[in-house]
Enzyme design. Structure first.
Site, PDB file in Angstrom:
ATOM      1  N   ASP A 196     -24.078 -12.346 -45.383  1.00  0.00           N
ATOM      2  CA  ASP A 196     -24.456 -11.018 -45.870  1.00  0.00           C
ATOM      3  C   ASP A 196     -25.656 -11.172 -46.796  1.00  0.00           C
ATOM      4  O   ASP A 196     -25.696 -12.107 -47.597  1.00  0.00           O
ATOM      5  CB  ASP A 196     -23.297 -10.349 -46.610  1.00  0.00           C
ATOM      6  CG  ASP A 196     -23.447  -8.841 -46.623  1.00  0.00           C
ATOM      7  OD1 ASP A 196     -22.671  -8.169 -45.922  1.00  0.00           O
ATOM      8  OD2 ASP A 196     -24.358  -8.339 -47.316  1.00  0.00           O
TER       9      ASP A 196
ATOM     10  N   THR B 196     -22.267  -0.636 -33.377  1.00  0.00           N
ATOM     11  CA  THR B 196     -22.366   0.457 -32.405  1.00  0.00           C
ATOM     12  C   THR B 196     -23.832   0.846 -32.261  1.00  0.00           C
ATOM     13  O   THR B 196     -24.470   1.238 -33.239  1.00  0.00           O
ATOM     14  CB  THR B 196     -21.544   1.660 -32.900  1.00  0.00           C
ATOM     15  OG1 THR B 196     -20.193   1.226 -33.053  1.00  0.00           O
ATOM     16  CG2 THR B 196     -21.608   2.811 -31.913  1.00  0.00           C
TER      17      THR B 196
ATOM     18  N   GLU C  88     -17.020  -3.070 -30.829  1.00  0.00           N
ATOM     19  CA  GLU C  88     -15.744  -3.204 -31.549  1.00  0.00           C
ATOM     20  C   GLU C  88     -15.033  -1.850 -31.557  1.00  0.00           C
ATOM     21  O   GLU C  88     -15.656  -0.825 -31.742  1.00  0.00           O
ATOM     22  CB  GLU C  88     -16.041  -3.682 -32.988  1.00  0.00           C
ATOM     23  CG  GLU C  88     -14.811  -3.912 -33.821  1.00  0.00           C
ATOM     24  CD  GLU C  88     -13.751  -4.696 -33.068  1.00  0.00           C
ATOM     25  OE1 GLU C  88     -14.032  -5.827 -32.656  1.00  0.00           O
ATOM     26  OE2 GLU C  88     -12.632  -4.181 -32.864  1.00  0.00           O
TER      27      GLU C  88
ATOM     28  N   PHE D 154      -4.349  11.081 -31.052  1.00  0.00           N
ATOM     29  CA  PHE D 154      -5.561  11.870 -31.317  1.00  0.00           C
ATOM     30  C   PHE D 154      -5.415  13.328 -30.899  1.00  0.00           C
ATOM     31  O   PHE D 154      -6.368  13.990 -30.536  1.00  0.00           O
ATOM     32  CB  PHE D 154      -6.809  11.205 -30.708  1.00  0.00           C
ATOM     33  CG  PHE D 154      -7.272  10.066 -31.569  1.00  0.00           C
ATOM     34  CD1 PHE D 154      -6.514   8.912 -31.684  1.00  0.00           C
ATOM     35  CD2 PHE D 154      -8.425  10.165 -32.329  1.00  0.00           C
ATOM     36  CE1 PHE D 154      -6.886   7.886 -32.523  1.00  0.00           C
ATOM     37  CE2 PHE D 154      -8.811   9.141 -33.175  1.00  0.00           C
ATOM     38  CZ  PHE D 154      -8.036   8.004 -33.273  1.00  0.00           C
TER      39      PHE D 154
ATOM     40  N   CYS E 209     -17.869   6.929 -38.340  1.00  0.00           N
ATOM     41  CA  CYS E 209     -18.095   6.670 -36.911  1.00  0.00           C
ATOM     42  C   CYS E 209     -18.224   7.926 -36.053  1.00  0.00           C
ATOM     43  O   CYS E 209     -19.265   8.143 -35.445  1.00  0.00           O
ATOM     44  CB  CYS E 209     -16.971   5.791 -36.374  1.00  0.00           C
ATOM     45  SG  CYS E 209     -16.849   4.243 -37.253  1.00  0.00           S
TER      46      CYS E 209
ATOM     47  N   LYS F 246     -21.270  10.378 -36.652  1.00  0.00           N
ATOM     48  CA  LYS F 246     -22.524   9.663 -36.381  1.00  0.00           C
ATOM     49  C   LYS F 246     -22.664   9.343 -34.882  1.00  0.00           C
ATOM     50  O   LYS F 246     -23.722   9.546 -34.283  1.00  0.00           O
ATOM     51  CB  LYS F 246     -22.521   8.369 -37.199  1.00  0.00           C
ATOM     52  CG  LYS F 246     -23.537   7.336 -36.804  1.00  0.00           C
ATOM     53  CD  LYS F 246     -23.395   6.069 -37.617  1.00  0.00           C
ATOM     54  CE  LYS F 246     -22.425   5.102 -36.988  1.00  0.00           C
ATOM     55  NZ  LYS F 246     -22.940   3.874 -36.462  1.00  0.00           N
TER      56      LYS F 246
HETATM   57  C1  UGA Z   1     -12.908   5.331 -34.890  1.00  0.00           C
HETATM   58  C2  UGA Z   1     -12.238   4.927 -33.570  1.00  0.00           C
HETATM   59  O1  UGA Z   1     -10.889   5.393 -33.530  1.00  0.00           O
HETATM   60  C3  UGA Z   1     -12.252   3.406 -33.402  1.00  0.00           C
HETATM   61  O2  UGA Z   1     -11.724   3.054 -32.129  1.00  0.00           O
HETATM   62  C4  UGA Z   1     -13.711   2.907 -33.518  1.00  0.00           C
HETATM   63  O3  UGA Z   1     -13.780   1.499 -33.425  1.00  0.00           O
HETATM   64  C5  UGA Z   1     -14.281   3.333 -34.866  1.00  0.00           C
HETATM   65  O4  UGA Z   1     -14.234   4.784 -34.946  1.00  0.00           O
HETATM   66  C6  UGA Z   1     -15.703   2.847 -34.932  1.00  0.00           C
HETATM   67  O5  UGA Z   1     -16.521   3.315 -34.125  1.00  0.00           O
HETATM   68  O6  UGA Z   1     -15.980   1.925 -35.685  1.00  0.00           O
HETATM   69  P1  UGA Z   1     -12.152   5.356 -37.476  1.00  0.00           P
HETATM   70  O7  UGA Z   1     -13.406   6.137 -37.706  1.00  0.00           O
HETATM   71  O8  UGA Z   1     -11.846   4.174 -38.321  1.00  0.00           O
HETATM   72  O9  UGA Z   1     -12.121   4.796 -35.952  1.00  0.00           O
HETATM   73  O10 UGA Z   1     -10.928   6.361 -37.630  1.00  0.00           O
HETATM   74  P2  UGA Z   1      -9.985   7.203 -36.665  1.00  0.00           P
HETATM   75  O11 UGA Z   1      -8.600   6.762 -36.842  1.00  0.00           O
HETATM   76  O12 UGA Z   1     -10.500   7.281 -35.291  1.00  0.00           O
HETATM   77  O13 UGA Z   1     -10.115   8.665 -37.344  1.00  0.00           O
HETATM   78  C7  UGA Z   1     -11.363   9.381 -37.342  1.00  0.00           C
HETATM   79  C8  UGA Z   1     -11.177  10.763 -37.927  1.00  0.00           C
HETATM   80  O14 UGA Z   1     -10.421  11.602 -37.042  1.00  0.00           O
HETATM   81  C9  UGA Z   1     -10.416  10.804 -39.256  1.00  0.00           C
HETATM   82  O15 UGA Z   1     -11.035  11.745 -40.121  1.00  0.00           O
HETATM   83  C10 UGA Z   1      -9.027  11.243 -38.864  1.00  0.00           C
HETATM   84  O16 UGA Z   1      -8.323  11.848 -39.898  1.00  0.00           O
HETATM   85  C11 UGA Z   1      -9.347  12.228 -37.747  1.00  0.00           C
HETATM   86  N1  UGA Z   1      -8.243  12.443 -36.783  1.00  0.00           N
HETATM   87  C12 UGA Z   1      -7.766  11.415 -36.045  1.00  0.00           C
HETATM   88  C13 UGA Z   1      -7.737  13.728 -36.617  1.00  0.00           C
HETATM   89  O17 UGA Z   1      -8.171  14.695 -37.263  1.00  0.00           O
HETATM   90  N2  UGA Z   1      -6.734  13.925 -35.692  1.00  0.00           N
HETATM   91  C14 UGA Z   1      -6.232  12.911 -34.942  1.00  0.00           C
HETATM   92  O18 UGA Z   1      -5.335  13.159 -34.113  1.00  0.00           O
HETATM   93  C15 UGA Z   1      -6.764  11.625 -35.127  1.00  0.00           C
END
Ligand code: UGA
Length: 429
Positions: free
Chosen positions: A30, A121, A151, A249, A260, A263
């Protein structure tokens, strides 16, 4: 195997640590010397369940080390993973300057054959650019291969997602790096899909956009549920039992956030535009997501009427459960919207308060979730932390000047909350 990971953010640090955990020798690089010093001293810069213990264990066992020198990382490993940020620009496109900078640094340090793997990404066709850049800036005449290996870990579940991935995607331009990549991932016992680089890059953007679409879909259904008296959770359960759809989801909420989905959606829309297709479906996904937040704020102001000088307690600041990450957090957005209307906020998050302070000022940070409601006109739940289900509801009812709860994450049962004497407003129920 000897592996180097450049970038120790969520993806880089967890990937490097899990690679070490399965027996590889990993150097994490880093350019932030302070971060490297902290990691060397056994601390970690992020909250991620199970990570700190794994970092300490693998450092102690000699498989994981940290350095600020890219040259050292390149020299000592055969496979170099790039895991640096790819932040959004104002027009929605991706800022690839960190990727380009690292590609040049790697090129400058290469003296023998290397496999350069992109884990960040990135827009489709980035791999081609990385290969061109390395060729251009490599001083010595050495061979190399570029691989795309997106990832899929979720923050808050990163270690578990990395140790037990659904699939591993390896995008390559020649067959040469494939055996080594398979060897890296062999201990994880996951299916490995080998594709061309462009397809691998697209898999990531297409998957994240589809997951965001799933959430916006159920959020749109939640509007119809509210208008018709149906219950969105029952609808989601019924839909989700169809194996072709799946229950994950489909949790209606005040909208998705994080570093993520917002963006990656913007980036995918932008890339599609550049490639000649107006991906209007994804623009609608964005629109529904903003509308869901507006609807939630309206629900609060419709009930409390004038928000100026109203005291509101907010539970949750992180963009989701199990993380201290507040980047593009719907909870922070909500707080800022309420503040703009003149509301006075008392806020709490189990892990994210420290990071929230930089984004959210002029609020009272409350250490105990059970003290947030004190003297407030209403309580709002903005993040789906499981611990909020254990809120002392009797105390909250007494602490609130009016027993009103707005639940942006559907944590409680509406009938039970009514029985307990609350005016309880949630999403799609
Ligand atoms: C997301 C993807 O799920 C990962 O597979 C991916 O690797 C990652 O982005 C990335 O590109 O690095 P993350 O952003 O860590 O992961 O979080 P998530 O669990 O996907 O949640 C994203 C948002 O959606 C959160 O604000 C969460 O509260 C919301 N969410 C999730 C909902 O409002 N409803 C749902 O049913 C699920």
């Amino acid at each position: 195997m000897k592996l180097t990971i450049i970038g120790t953010g969520y993806v880089g640090l967890v990937t490097g640590t899990c690679f070490a955990e399965v027996g590889h020798h990993v150097i994490c690089v880093d350019n932030n010397a302070e971060k490297v010093a902290m990691l060397k001293a056994g601390g970690i810069p992020i909250y991620e369940p199970g990570l700190e213990e794994l970092v300490q264990k693998n450092v102690a066992e000699g498989r994981l080390s940290f350095t600020a020198s890219t040259a050292e990382g390149v020299e000592k490993s055969d496979i170099i993973f790039i895991a640096v940020p790819t932040p959004p620009q104002a027009d929605g496109s991706v800022d690839l300057s960190f990727i380009e900078g690292v590609a040049r640094e790697i090129a400058g340090a290469m003296t023998s054959y290397k496999i350069i793997v992109d884990k960040s990404t990135v827009p489709v066709k980035t791999g081609e650019k990385v290969a061109e850049t390395i060729k251009r800036y490599c001083k010595a005449k050495v061979e190399f291969d570029v691989v795309s290996n997106p990832e899929f870990l979720r923050e808050g579940f990163a270690v578990q997602d990395l140790m037990k991935p659904d699939r591993v995607v390896v995008g390559e331009r020649s067959q040469r790096p494939v055996p080594a990549m398979k060897q890296v991932y062999e201990p994880f016992k996951a299916p490995i899909i080998v594709t061309d680089i462009n397809s691998a890059e697209l898999i990531k953007h297409a998957a994240n956009s589809f997951l965001a679409l799933k959430i916006s879909y159920i959020n749109a259904v939640s509007i119809i549920c509210e208008a018709s008296g149906a219950n969105v959770q029952e609808v989601a359960n019924g839909m989700g039992m169809d194996a072709r759809i799946g229950r994950q989801f489909l949790d209606a909420s005040l909208g998705f956030g994080g570093s993520c989905f917002p963006k990656d959606l913007s980036a995918f829309i932008k890339i599609s535009d550049q490639l000649g297709y107006n991906f209007a479906l994804l623009k609608e996904v964005q629109r529904i997501n903003s509308f869901q937040m507006e609807r939630f704020v309206k629900k609060i102001s419709d009930t409390l009427w004038v928000l100026k000088d109203k005291k509101i307690g907010v539970l949750g600041l992180a963009f989701k459960q199990n993380t201290d990450d507040v980047r593009t957090s719907p909870a922070i957005d909500l707080c800022q919207r309420l503040q703009k209307e003149g509301a006075i906020l008392r806020v709490h998050d189990p892990k994210a308060m420290e990071k929230a302070r930089a984004l959210l000022q002029g609020v009272t940070y409350v250490a105990d979730m059970n003290e947030v409601a004190q003297g407030c006109d209403a309580l709002v739940i903005a993040t789906e932390w499981p611990v909020f289900k254990k809120l002392d509801l009797d105390r909250a009812r007494k602490d609130l000047t009016h027993p009103i709860i707005f639940d942006g994450r559907n944590l409680f049962d509406p009938a039970e909350m009514e029985r307990l004497g609350f005016i309880y407003k949630s999403i799609g129920r």
